[in-house]
Design a protein around this motif. Structure first.
Motif, PDB file in Angstrom:
ATOM      1  N   ILE A 141      12.586  -1.502  20.702  1.00 18.25           N
ATOM      2  CA  ILE A 141      12.052  -0.371  21.473  1.00 18.25           C
ATOM      3  C   ILE A 141      12.777   0.928  21.130  1.00 18.25           C
ATOM      4  CG2 ILE A 141      11.258  -1.858  23.362  1.00 18.25           C
ATOM      5  CD1 ILE A 141      13.639  -0.936  24.997  1.00 18.25           C
ATOM      6  N   ILE A 142      14.042   0.854  20.739  1.00 19.69           N
ATOM      7  CA  ILE A 142      14.753   2.062  20.313  1.00 19.69           C
ATOM      8  C   ILE A 142      14.127   2.625  19.045  1.00 19.69           C
ATOM      9  CG2 ILE A 142      16.919   2.898  19.326  1.00 19.69           C
ATOM     10  CD1 ILE A 142      18.433   1.271  21.264  1.00 19.69           C
ATOM     11  N   SER A 143      13.787   1.741  18.113  1.00 18.84           N
ATOM     12  CA  SER A 143      13.165   2.184  16.867  1.00 18.84           C
ATOM     13  C   SER A 143      11.744   2.690  17.093  1.00 18.84           C
ATOM     14  CB  SER A 143      13.130   1.023  15.861  1.00 18.84           C
ATOM     15  OG  SER A 143      14.427   0.561  15.585  1.00 18.84           O
ATOM     16  N   HIS A 144      11.107   2.184  18.154  1.00 22.67           N
ATOM     17  CA  HIS A 144       9.701   2.522  18.416  1.00 22.67           C
ATOM     18  C   HIS A 144       9.544   3.834  19.157  1.00 22.67           C
ATOM     19  CE1 HIS A 144       5.456   1.808  19.272  1.00 22.67           C
ATOM     20  NE2 HIS A 144       5.704   2.146  20.521  1.00 22.67           N
ATOM     21  N   ASP A 145      10.428   4.131  20.085  1.00 23.26           N
ATOM     22  CA  ASP A 145      10.224   5.292  20.951  1.00 23.26           C
ATOM     23  C   ASP A 145      11.549   5.991  21.253  1.00 23.26           C
ATOM     24  OD1 ASP A 145       9.532   7.020  23.187  1.00 23.26           O
ATOM     25  OD2 ASP A 145       7.689   5.849  23.317  1.00 23.26           O
ATOM     26  N   ARG A 146      11.566   7.307  21.060  1.00 28.66           N
ATOM     27  CA  ARG A 146      12.788   8.079  21.289  1.00 28.66           C
ATOM     28  C   ARG A 146      13.174   8.158  22.756  1.00 28.66           C
ATOM     29  NH1 ARG A 146      15.509  11.205  18.324  1.00 28.66           N
ATOM     30  NH2 ARG A 146      15.750  12.741  20.004  1.00 28.66           N
ATOM     31  N   TYR A 147      12.265   7.786  23.649  1.00 25.51           N
ATOM     32  CA  TYR A 147      12.598   7.838  25.078  1.00 25.51           C
ATOM     33  C   TYR A 147      13.830   6.998  25.388  1.00 25.51           C
ATOM     34  CZ  TYR A 147      12.429   7.025  30.089  1.00 25.51           C
ATOM     35  OH  TYR A 147      12.774   6.925  31.420  1.00 25.51           O
ATOM     36  N   PHE A 148      14.009   5.903  24.650  1.00 27.15           N
ATOM     37  CA  PHE A 148      15.090   4.975  24.952  1.00 27.15           C
ATOM     38  C   PHE A 148      16.403   5.343  24.239  1.00 27.15           C
ATOM     39  CE2 PHE A 148      11.213   2.622  25.745  1.00 27.15           C
ATOM     40  CZ  PHE A 148      11.474   2.081  26.988  1.00 27.15           C
ATOM     41  N   VAL A 149      16.371   6.335  23.381  1.00 24.33           N
ATOM     42  CA  VAL A 149      17.588   6.753  22.680  1.00 24.33           C
ATOM     43  C   VAL A 149      18.421   7.636  23.618  1.00 24.33           C
ATOM     44  CG1 VAL A 149      18.521   8.007  20.705  1.00 24.33           C
ATOM     45  CG2 VAL A 149      16.424   6.644  20.456  1.00 24.33           C
ATOM     46  N   GLN A 150      19.679   7.304  23.780  1.00 25.55           N
ATOM     47  CA  GLN A 150      20.552   8.078  24.655  1.00 25.55           C
ATOM     48  C   GLN A 150      20.829   9.447  24.052  1.00 25.55           C
ATOM     49  OE1 GLN A 150      24.522   6.501  25.286  1.00 25.55           O
ATOM     50  NE2 GLN A 150      24.508   7.158  27.427  1.00 25.55           N
ATOM     51  N   ARG A 151      20.671  10.493  24.850  1.00 26.66           N
ATOM     52  CA  ARG A 151      20.919  11.848  24.358  1.00 26.66           C
ATOM     53  C   ARG A 151      21.430  12.722  25.495  1.00 26.66           C
ATOM     54  NH1 ARG A 151      15.504  10.601  24.156  1.00 26.66           N
ATOM     55  NH2 ARG A 151      14.107  11.776  25.525  1.00 26.66           N
ATOM     56  N   ARG A 152      21.855  13.917  25.130  1.00 25.95           N
ATOM     57  CA  ARG A 152      22.416  14.849  26.110  1.00 25.95           C
ATOM     58  C   ARG A 152      21.333  15.796  26.617  1.00 25.95           C
ATOM     59  NH1 ARG A 152      27.920  14.484  26.133  1.00 25.95           N
ATOM     60  NH2 ARG A 152      28.852  13.387  24.354  1.00 25.95           N
ATOM     61  N   ASN A 153      21.484  16.219  27.885  1.00 24.71           N
ATOM     62  CA  ASN A 153      20.532  17.164  28.458  1.00 24.71           C
ATOM     63  C   ASN A 153      20.955  18.592  28.152  1.00 24.71           C
ATOM     64  OD1 ASN A 153      22.663  17.695  30.196  1.00 24.71           O
ATOM     65  ND2 ASN A 153      21.798  16.507  31.891  1.00 24.71           N
TER      66      ASN A 153
ATOM     67  N   ALA B 208      22.567  20.631  29.827  1.00 26.27           N
ATOM     68  CA  ALA B 208      23.942  20.897  30.258  1.00 26.27           C
ATOM     69  C   ALA B 208      24.955  20.119  29.420  1.00 26.27           C
ATOM     70  CB  ALA B 208      24.105  20.544  31.723  1.00 26.27           C
ATOM     71  N   LYS B 209      24.498  19.527  28.334  1.00 22.05           N
ATOM     72  CA  LYS B 209      25.344  18.739  27.427  1.00 22.05           C
ATOM     73  C   LYS B 209      25.893  17.475  28.082  1.00 22.05           C
ATOM     74  CE  LYS B 209      24.801  21.895  24.324  1.00 22.05           C
ATOM     75  NZ  LYS B 209      23.862  21.664  23.211  1.00 22.05           N
ATOM     76  N   LYS B 210      25.262  17.060  29.180  1.00 19.42           N
ATOM     77  CA  LYS B 210      25.696  15.843  29.854  1.00 19.42           C
ATOM     78  C   LYS B 210      24.941  14.656  29.275  1.00 19.42           C
ATOM     79  CE  LYS B 210      26.204  13.740  34.429  1.00 19.42           C
ATOM     80  NZ  LYS B 210      25.973  13.905  35.896  1.00 19.42           N
ATOM     81  N   LEU B 211      25.670  13.577  28.983  1.00 22.71           N
ATOM     82  CA  LEU B 211      25.063  12.409  28.367  1.00 22.71           C
ATOM     83  C   LEU B 211      24.176  11.690  29.376  1.00 22.71           C
ATOM     84  CD1 LEU B 211      25.198  11.050  25.574  1.00 22.71           C
ATOM     85  CD2 LEU B 211      26.909   9.477  26.508  1.00 22.71           C
ATOM     86  N   GLY B 212      22.939  11.410  28.970  1.00 22.96           N
ATOM     87  CA  GLY B 212      21.987  10.749  29.853  1.00 22.96           C
ATOM     88  C   GLY B 212      22.171   9.245  29.909  1.00 22.96           C
ATOM     89  N   HIS B 213      21.227   8.575  30.546  1.00 20.15           N
ATOM     90  CA  HIS B 213      21.302   7.118  30.687  1.00 20.15           C
ATOM     91  C   HIS B 213      21.133   6.446  29.331  1.00 20.15           C
ATOM     92  CE1 HIS B 213      21.300   7.511  34.982  1.00 20.15           C
ATOM     93  NE2 HIS B 213      20.144   8.143  34.978  1.00 20.15           N
TER      94      HIS B 213
ATOM     95  N   LYS C 276      18.202   1.665  30.794  1.00 13.03           N
ATOM     96  CA  LYS C 276      16.758   1.818  30.988  1.00 13.03           C
ATOM     97  C   LYS C 276      16.038   0.480  30.819  1.00 13.03           C
ATOM     98  CE  LYS C 276      16.684   6.655  29.496  1.00 13.03           C
ATOM     99  NZ  LYS C 276      16.254   7.608  28.435  1.00 13.03           N
ATOM    100  N   MET C 277      16.446  -0.293  29.824  1.00 13.66           N
ATOM    101  CA  MET C 277      15.789  -1.575  29.596  1.00 13.66           C
ATOM    102  C   MET C 277      16.130  -2.561  30.710  1.00 13.66           C
ATOM    103  SD  MET C 277      15.861  -3.955  26.212  1.00 13.66           S
ATOM    104  CE  MET C 277      15.557  -5.720  26.326  1.00 13.66           C
ATOM    105  N   THR C 278      17.380  -2.549  31.169  1.00 13.62           N
ATOM    106  CA  THR C 278      17.774  -3.438  32.254  1.00 13.62           C
ATOM    107  C   THR C 278      16.975  -3.150  33.514  1.00 13.62           C
ATOM    108  OG1 THR C 278      20.012  -3.618  31.360  1.00 13.62           O
ATOM    109  CG2 THR C 278      19.709  -4.218  33.675  1.00 13.62           C
ATOM    110  N   ILE C 279      16.759  -1.874  33.793  1.00 10.73           N
ATOM    111  CA  ILE C 279      15.948  -1.490  34.946  1.00 10.73           C
ATOM    112  C   ILE C 279      14.559  -2.100  34.853  1.00 10.73           C
ATOM    113  CG2 ILE C 279      14.654   0.472  35.882  1.00 10.73           C
ATOM    114  CD1 ILE C 279      17.115   2.145  35.556  1.00 10.73           C
ATOM    115  N   ALA C 280      13.909  -1.905  33.724  1.00 12.44           N
ATOM    116  CA  ALA C 280      12.536  -2.383  33.555  1.00 12.44           C
ATOM    117  C   ALA C 280      12.453  -3.893  33.703  1.00 12.44           C
ATOM    118  CB  ALA C 280      12.003  -1.943  32.192  1.00 12.44           C
TER     119      ALA C 280
END
Length: 214
Positions: free
Chosen positions: A13-25, A27-32, A37-41
């Motif tokens: 799923i990481i290779s399929h969709d960038r939604y699951f790739v961890q990135r900064r917002n 404010a330069k704060k690291l997101g989930h 995200k996968m554990t939640i689902a």
């Protein structure tokens, strides 16, 4: 879920969709992380918990939990449907027959179970219109067999040759040639051994459906 299976889905799923790739917002704060995200689902699918439960468990808000759930389901269907959500091909059939024979049932493709899943907000006109049997009657599982397009299967039991592949089923299902049902109240060691083996093999599909329904 085994770790290797979890990580296989995770990497896909990481290779399929960038939604699951961890990135900064902004404010330069690291997101989930993708693991969060996968554990939640998966927890929402497996246990039927609500989105607000995830805030306590993984410190993730309801909106993010719901977004993760939706994106995860879409990604899994898109990635794996061609391999898993299809009719068995000749290679699959050969593998399933080998598994069935190793469990003492030559010619067996697997176990079958039809489930009537209650729809809480079902329109009034549809309520009560389905049960396990007419769900089976509307299924296309046996379409190839009924139309004479099913691959031939040859096996012998007690000196008799057969060409029809079959599924294990419980006593509620019709007496079709493609079903091998358990024996109700078996008498004698031979029948008791058969019923125990048949019911043991059928536990696989019953447990899987129990998880899906939950």
């Amino acid at each position: 879920m085994r770790r290797d299976l979890f990580m296989r889905i995770h990497d896909a799923i990481i290779s399929h969709d960038r939604y699951f790739v961890q990135r900064r917002n902004a404010a330069k704060k690291l997101g989930h992380s993708s693991l969060q995200k996968m554990t939640i689902a998966i927890r929402m699918l497996a246990y039927g918990v609500t989105t607000d439960f995830m805030n306590e468990y993984l410190r993730i808000g309801e909106r993010t939990a719901m977004d993760s759930f939706i994106w995860f389901v879409k990604a899994v269907v898109s990635i794996f449907s061609a391999e898993y959500l299809r009719s068995p091909n000749p290679e699959d059939i050969a593998r399933l027959l080998a598994i069935g024979e190793s469990r003492g049932f030559p010619g067996m493709l697997g176990s079958i179970n039809c489930m009537h899943w209650k729809w809480k907000n079902c329109p009034n006109a549809w309520r009560g219109s389905h049960n396990d049997i007419n769900v089976l009657e509307r299924s296309n599982v046996f379409a190839n067999l009924a139309e004479g397009r099913a691959p031939p299967v040859n096996y012998s039991v007690n000196g008799h040759d057969y060409t029809i592949r079959y599924y294990l089923a419980d006593g509620i299902y019709p007496s079709w040639a493609t079903f091998v049902k358990t024996i109700h109240a078996p008498q004698g060691n031979k029948r008791k051994n058969f019923a125990a083996a048949q019911e043991s093999a059928r536990k696989d599909v019953e447990r899987a459906f129990g998880v899906l329904q939950a």
